[in-house]
Design an enzyme around this catalytic site. Structure first.
Site, short mmCIF file in Angstrom:
data_model
loop_
_atom_site.label_atom_id
_atom_site.label_comp_id
_atom_site.label_asym_id
_atom_site.label_seq_id
_atom_site.Cartn_x
_atom_site.Cartn_y
_atom_site.Cartn_z
N GLU A 17 1.66 -4.97 11.16
CA GLU A 17 1.27 -3.56 11.21
C GLU A 17 2.17 -2.85 12.22
O GLU A 17 2.19 -3.20 13.40
CB GLU A 17 -0.19 -3.43 11.63
N GLU A 71 1.72 3.70 3.12
CA GLU A 71 2.18 3.11 4.38
C GLU A 71 3.70 3.18 4.40
O GLU A 71 4.40 2.22 4.09
CB GLU A 71 1.62 1.70 4.52
N HIS A 92 3.36 -3.28 7.02
CA HIS A 92 2.33 -2.28 6.75
C HIS A 92 2.26 -1.28 7.90
O HIS A 92 2.88 -1.46 8.95
CB HIS A 92 0.96 -2.96 6.60
N HIS A 122 0.86 -1.18 0.00
CA HIS A 122 0.00 0.00 0.00
C HIS A 122 0.90 1.23 0.00
O HIS A 122 1.77 1.38 0.87
CB HIS A 122 -0.92 0.01 1.22
#
Length: 348
Positions: free
Chosen positions: A228, A67, A164, A64
């Site tokens: 994350e 990010e 991410h 993404h």
């Protein structure tokens, strides 16, 4: 290529200057102890010259485009290897996933790439946009990397950390999603590695998905995670001191330094089980909570958390926590993951 990389001293800059393609370059020696090769834009491989390694490690970021912290983290590690400050002693594949979206400063160009793996890129409309084309290429590079590692002998550990950051804040700042792996125990060593990296929360998924980490876990039995590392910020605005533990453990991993991990202790980590996902079935889907609710916010049994098609969606368990709520996804896609505390997960 080596002169080009060392001259710019910034693999990310080289990638973003050539977002669609870079001609591959065969392995070249670096400081007499490392081989570096370029497979495509954003695709860089390091391996020890002597071939003496035990792990095949994939570190992917930028699937993404907005990010940015993981992108900067990986680019820093790459730069340290290129400039001789780090000597890799394991095979490492660095992937910058979506250069076009990074250049745009957006999460996607046309479609969420992290729903396009395990062949999903070629289903439905097929290879109809840049994310689908790139996802197929990334699968090819991971396959090539792991298969070349297998040529070096049996018993090698395969690892894939897909990095991410989250759109919203979180009650647990850093967390990892452990892909569904039926018939295989979860790795206590990997969970404690994540904890040492500052990632103290793990979600055990309950079904197959089309994410990048599931692709590597299912097809190659890799120790793979979607990780994350905090909240989304623009490039250059991340407080990289927040990732010091992550960087240190990644450095130890790729340089084959002692990891010094504590034995698995579930009291030292937060473990959740995915109990269900809620998909968007009609355009009028809406959550009842505010748009800034944090990941891992919990709601009691019977609470109305969403509505769609004139029907209420209720919390079914004693309490369920939400992760990745997003009412704006296209019809048919996941709007939220619902969690409960993991009870006696099969960890070895």
């Amino acid at each position: 290529m080596l002169n080009l990389l060392q001259g710019c001293k910034d693999f990310l800059h080289l990638t973003l200057s050539n977002p669609e393609h870079l001609d591959p370059i065969a392995p070249q020696p670096l400081y007499g102890h490392t081989l570096v090769s370029l497979w495509d834009t954003g695709v860089l491989v390091f391996e020890p010259v002597d071939g003496n390694s035990h792990k095949d490690i994939v570190l992917s970021s930028g699937v993404h485009g907005n990010e940015t912290a993981p992108i900067e983290l990986c680019n820093g590690l790459i730069q340290d290897v290129l400039e001789g400050r780090l000597q890799v002693k394991e095979r490492v594949l660095f992937l910058i996933g979506n250069p076009a979206a990074i250049n745009n400063g957006t999460r996607i160009v046309d479609e969420n790439m992290n729903r396009l793996f395990s062949g999903e890129h070629s289903r439905g409309p097929g290879l109809s946009n840049p994310e689908r084309v790139r996802a197929k290429k990334l699968e090819t590079y991971v396959t090539r990397f792991f298969e070349k590692g297998a040529e070096k002998g049996e018993g090698r550990q395969r690892i894939h950390y897909d990095l991410h950051t989250a759109i919203r804040g979180s009650k647990h700042e850093k967390f990892a999603i452990y892909p569904y792996r039926p018939g295989r125990a979860f790795s206590g060593e990997q969970i404690m590695f994540l904890a040492a990296s500052g990632v103290d929360t793990v979600l055990f998924h309950h079904e197959p998905t089309t994410t990048f980490s599931y692709f590597s876990s299912e097809l190659f039995r890799a120790d793979a995670f979607t990780i994350e590392l905090g909240k989304v910020y623009p490039m250059g605005q991340n407080d990289m001191s927040k990732f010091a533990n992550t960087r240190e453990m990644f450095k130890r991993l790729i340089c084959a330094e002692p990891l010094e991990l504590a034995p698995f202790d579930e009291t030292q980590v937060n473990l959740y089980q995915v109990c269900r996902v809620i998909n968007k079935e009609v355009d009028d889907f809406e959550f009842t909570f505010s748009t800034d609710v944090e990941n891992f916010s919990a709601f009691p049994r019977g609470h109305v958390i969403a509505r769609q098609g004139g029907k209420d969606i209720l919390v079914e368990q004693e309490a369920e926590a939400v992760v990745f709520p997003n009412a704006k996804v296209p019809v048919g896609q996941r709007t939220v993951i619902m969690l409960v505390p993991a009870v006696n997960p099969h960890v070895e």
